[in-house]
Design a protein around this motif. Structure first.
Motif, mmCIF file in Angstrom:
data_model
loop_
_atom_site.group_PDB
_atom_site.id
_atom_site.type_symbol
_atom_site.label_atom_id
_atom_site.label_comp_id
_atom_site.label_asym_id
_atom_site.label_seq_id
_atom_site.Cartn_x
_atom_site.Cartn_y
_atom_site.Cartn_z
ATOM 1 N N GLY A 301 42.001 60.526 -73.558
ATOM 2 C CA GLY A 301 42.516 61.153 -74.768
ATOM 3 C C GLY A 301 43.006 62.570 -74.607
ATOM 4 N N TYR A 302 43.234 62.995 -73.371
ATOM 5 C CA TYR A 302 43.670 64.370 -73.131
ATOM 6 C C TYR A 302 45.108 64.397 -72.622
ATOM 7 C CZ TYR A 302 38.678 65.371 -73.399
ATOM 8 O OH TYR A 302 37.379 65.457 -73.818
ATOM 9 N N SER A 303 45.819 65.439 -72.987
ATOM 10 C CA SER A 303 47.186 65.631 -72.514
ATOM 11 C C SER A 303 47.175 65.975 -71.026
ATOM 12 C CB SER A 303 47.838 66.775 -73.304
ATOM 13 O OG SER A 303 49.080 67.122 -72.777
ATOM 14 N N CYS A 304 48.040 65.327 -70.239
ATOM 15 C CA CYS A 304 47.988 65.517 -68.790
ATOM 16 C C CYS A 304 49.338 65.256 -68.136
ATOM 17 C CB CYS A 304 46.937 64.582 -68.189
ATOM 18 S SG CYS A 304 46.721 64.760 -66.419
ATOM 19 N N PHE A 305 49.739 66.147 -67.244
ATOM 20 C CA PHE A 305 50.876 65.940 -66.360
ATOM 21 C C PHE A 305 50.346 65.807 -64.929
ATOM 22 C CE2 PHE A 305 54.087 68.651 -69.023
ATOM 23 C CZ PHE A 305 54.109 67.670 -69.994
ATOM 24 N N TYR A 306 51.212 65.327 -64.020
ATOM 25 C CA TYR A 306 50.831 65.341 -62.607
ATOM 26 C C TYR A 306 52.038 65.687 -61.752
ATOM 27 C CZ TYR A 306 52.933 60.652 -62.022
ATOM 28 O OH TYR A 306 53.798 59.590 -61.966
ATOM 29 N N ILE A 307 51.764 66.156 -60.548
ATOM 30 C CA ILE A 307 52.839 66.551 -59.639
ATOM 31 C C ILE A 307 52.351 66.416 -58.203
ATOM 32 C CG2 ILE A 307 52.185 69.006 -59.641
ATOM 33 C CD1 ILE A 307 55.167 69.696 -59.627
ATOM 34 N N HIS A 308 53.224 65.873 -57.331
ATOM 35 C CA HIS A 308 52.884 65.776 -55.913
ATOM 36 C C HIS A 308 54.161 65.690 -55.092
ATOM 37 C CE1 HIS A 308 53.832 61.495 -56.097
ATOM 38 N NE2 HIS A 308 52.931 61.319 -57.063
ATOM 39 N N ALA A 309 54.026 65.774 -53.782
ATOM 40 C CA ALA A 309 55.176 65.918 -52.891
ATOM 41 C C ALA A 309 56.052 64.675 -52.813
ATOM 42 C CB ALA A 309 54.696 66.298 -51.497
ATOM 43 N N LYS A 310 55.537 63.512 -53.179
ATOM 44 C CA LYS A 310 56.326 62.292 -53.084
ATOM 45 C C LYS A 310 57.231 62.078 -54.285
ATOM 46 C CE LYS A 310 53.201 59.831 -49.936
ATOM 47 N NZ LYS A 310 52.372 58.630 -49.713
ATOM 48 N N MET A 311 57.107 62.918 -55.283
ATOM 49 C CA MET A 311 57.990 62.844 -56.443
ATOM 50 C C MET A 311 59.326 63.496 -56.107
ATOM 51 S SD MET A 311 55.210 63.969 -59.321
ATOM 52 C CE MET A 311 56.455 64.257 -60.566
ATOM 53 N N MET A 312 60.389 63.050 -56.760
ATOM 54 C CA MET A 312 61.692 63.674 -56.575
ATOM 55 C C MET A 312 61.626 65.123 -57.032
ATOM 56 S SD MET A 312 64.319 60.691 -57.849
ATOM 57 C CE MET A 312 65.706 61.829 -57.700
ATOM 58 N N GLN A 313 62.349 65.994 -56.337
ATOM 59 C CA GLN A 313 62.325 67.418 -56.662
ATOM 60 C C GLN A 313 62.710 67.672 -58.120
ATOM 61 O OE1 GLN A 313 61.480 70.076 -54.437
ATOM 62 N NE2 GLN A 313 61.371 71.127 -56.397
ATOM 63 N N GLU A 314 63.657 66.902 -58.619
ATOM 64 C CA GLU A 314 64.109 67.060 -60.002
ATOM 65 C C GLU A 314 62.950 66.856 -60.973
ATOM 66 O OE1 GLU A 314 67.234 64.978 -63.174
ATOM 67 O OE2 GLU A 314 66.958 64.165 -61.143
ATOM 68 N N TYR A 315 62.131 65.825 -60.725
ATOM 69 C CA TYR A 315 61.002 65.549 -61.611
ATOM 70 C C TYR A 315 59.912 66.611 -61.464
ATOM 71 C CZ TYR A 315 63.181 60.949 -62.067
ATOM 72 O OH TYR A 315 64.061 59.933 -62.319
ATOM 73 N N ARG A 316 59.701 67.072 -60.216
ATOM 74 C CA ARG A 316 58.700 68.132 -60.005
ATOM 75 C C ARG A 316 59.093 69.394 -60.758
ATOM 76 N NH1 ARG A 316 58.686 67.025 -54.005
ATOM 77 N NH2 ARG A 316 59.237 69.207 -53.695
ATOM 78 N N ASN A 317 60.388 69.718 -60.719
ATOM 79 C CA ASN A 317 60.875 70.894 -61.430
ATOM 80 C C ASN A 317 60.600 70.797 -62.922
ATOM 81 O OD1 ASN A 317 61.840 71.873 -59.021
ATOM 82 N ND2 ASN A 317 63.988 71.444 -59.449
ATOM 83 N N ARG A 318 60.866 69.614 -63.476
ATOM 84 C CA ARG A 318 60.692 69.431 -64.924
ATOM 85 C C ARG A 318 59.232 69.532 -65.331
ATOM 86 N NH1 ARG A 318 64.597 64.095 -65.510
ATOM 87 N NH2 ARG A 318 66.554 65.123 -64.959
ATOM 88 N N VAL A 319 58.362 68.909 -64.539
ATOM 89 C CA VAL A 319 56.931 68.954 -64.841
ATOM 90 C C VAL A 319 56.431 70.397 -64.778
ATOM 91 C CG1 VAL A 319 54.634 68.306 -64.025
ATOM 92 C CG2 VAL A 319 56.459 66.598 -64.099
ATOM 93 N N PHE A 320 56.802 71.099 -63.718
ATOM 94 C CA PHE A 320 56.372 72.483 -63.576
ATOM 95 C C PHE A 320 56.868 73.338 -64.731
ATOM 96 C CE2 PHE A 320 57.558 76.766 -62.072
ATOM 97 C CZ PHE A 320 56.285 77.276 -61.902
ATOM 98 N N HIS A 321 58.129 73.179 -65.085
ATOM 99 C CA HIS A 321 58.732 73.956 -66.165
ATOM 100 C C HIS A 321 58.006 73.718 -67.479
ATOM 101 C CE1 HIS A 321 61.691 74.637 -69.429
ATOM 102 N NE2 HIS A 321 62.094 75.650 -68.673
ATOM 103 N N ASP A 322 57.751 72.460 -67.804
ATOM 104 C CA ASP A 322 57.091 72.138 -69.073
ATOM 105 C C ASP A 322 55.642 72.594 -69.086
ATOM 106 O OD1 ASP A 322 59.413 71.083 -69.999
ATOM 107 O OD2 ASP A 322 58.827 68.974 -69.789
#
Length: 420
Positions: A301-322
């Protein structure tokens, strides 16, 4: 020059699971007074600046400080890591008026110790080897003199300001895209990583393309012995700065909870319910565990994002930004997120998986307690981790205590900035 970072990416909402964003409900964490960080005030560049276009800048005699659009004053407590200064002001360094305006509009009021030591030396053109803790202003220590020394009338790369890996930069140089023969200044942030066996040959190759009289600035929290060999070969009588009387930040309180592997998620859920978390970063030791844990946190029930090196750079950028803009309270990640990331709202770091070495541990917990503020580091320790725990304590000369039944909020929750 630095290792790859994610700056000013475009935010695109509504990303689904494969892109790193689990959209759980924004369930309050801990006390209801704990609020998510609001989006940061735009900097001078984003606003378009306050200097009239075509006017040639602010004229001599103008009261330029009246034109500043200052962010909300940060009145939170700060530790001596950033307050034990000589009393210098940014205006003491004879910087360009426009640069001073940008510094103040970023909310930087006075230079930190590493900035006091570094800025005048860097402006003089001397090589520097600077060692200072994570989150104490190292980036400003080299960016300010770097920006001051750039001559906007010259149409060539002067300090080769590139956000990329060393291999990518070298490729651009060899293809003739980046012409660096007139570069007079080279900065290596996170220099311990850049001068490791993985990158040092590439770095030396890059240096061979630069002007002979170039200035080299090295900044890091940790410096292995191998740096000495590089320094002797490439730096000329470097000015050495060492502000590491201790390795961990004074404002970070460290605890460990002794658990079995099966108890980890339950323990994490308990922490979420009892702590007053503004934003948290949770570290795992593998990409698979990152995604599994992020999914489990969302199911709780908690808000959560994730990020790791196997993700596309575009998606990592968006997650970090948000995440940086406060759209989510918790971020699960691998060690991709341990360097060069400055998110002031993070007040809790949790090592869901305990790291294997002291260097990784130091960089992980340094994501909280930024610029002298308070932070909390909690480590979930299994029987297999107990030897690493003792080793890291010894190497960092620090004390990681057993977690108490109740954690004093004063150790990691700062008062809200003054609204006046």
């Amino acid at each position: 020059m630095s290792t790859a970072r994610m700056e000013n990416p475009t935010s695109i909402m509504g990303l689904n699971k494969p892109n790193g964003q689990f959209r759980g409900p924004l369930k309050p964490v801990g006390l209801t007074s704990g609020s998510l960080a609001t989006a940061p005030e735009p900097d001078a560049h984003q606003k378009g600046g306050n200097i009239p276009q075509g006017s040639g800048g602010i004229r001599f005699g103008d009261d330029w400080k009246k034109c500043l659009q200052l962010p909300q004053k940060d009145c939170r407590f700060r530790t001596s890591d950033v307050t034990s200064t000589k009393g210098n002001e940014f205006e003491d360094y004879c910087l360009k008026r426009e640069l001073l305006m940008g510094i103040f509009e970023m909310g930087w009021e006075k230079p930190s110790p590493v900035q006091e030591e570094s800025i005048p030396i860097a402006l003089s053109g001397r090589d520097i080897l600077a060692r200072a803790k994570n989150g104490t202003g190292k980036s400003g220590a080299y960016l300010i003199p770097l920006l001051e020394r750039i001559d906007l009338k010259k149409d060539h790369i002067q300090v080769h300001v590139v956000i990329a890996t060393p291999g990518r930069i070298l490729d651009l140089i060899k293809k003739g895209v980046a012409k660096v023969d007139k570069v007079q200044m080279m900065v290596m942030d996170e220099a311990d990583k850049l001068l490791s066996q993985d990158f040092v040959v590439l770095i030396e190759d890059i240096i061979s393309f630069l002007a002979k009289g170039r200035q080299i600035l090295l900044y890091s929290a940790t410096f292995p012995i191998s740096v000495q060999k590089f320094m002797a070969k490439h730096l000329s009588k470097p000015y050495e700065i060492n502000l590491m009387d201790e390795l961990t930040l004074k404002g970070i309180t460290q605890y460990y909870a002794y658990v079995t592997e099966r108890q980890k998620v339950h323990c994490l859920n308990t922490l979420f319910s009892r702590l007053q978390i503004n934003q948290s970063i949770i570290f795992c030791n593998s990409t698979q565990r990152v995604e599994l844990l992020a999914k489990k946190i969302t199911q709780l029930g908690y808000s959560c994002f994730y990020i790791h090196a196997k993700m596309m750079q575009e998606y990592r950028n968006r997650v970090f930004h948000d995440f940086r803009n406060g759209l989510c309270r918790n971020l699960v990640c691998t060690d991709l997120f341990t360097r060069g990331i400055d998110i002031q709202a993070v007040n809790v770091v949790i090592n869901f998986d305990f790291p294997k070495n002291a260097e990784t541990y130091l960089h992980r917990i340094g994501r909280s307690g930024r610029f002298g503020h308070l932070g909390l580091a909690i480590n979930l320790i299994t029987s297999e981790d107990r030897f690493n725990l003792k080793s890291i304590e010894d190497q960092l000369v620090t004390d990681i205590k057993p977690i108490p039944g109740s954690i004093d909020k004063g150790l990691y929750v700062a008062e809200k900035p003054n609204q006046s």
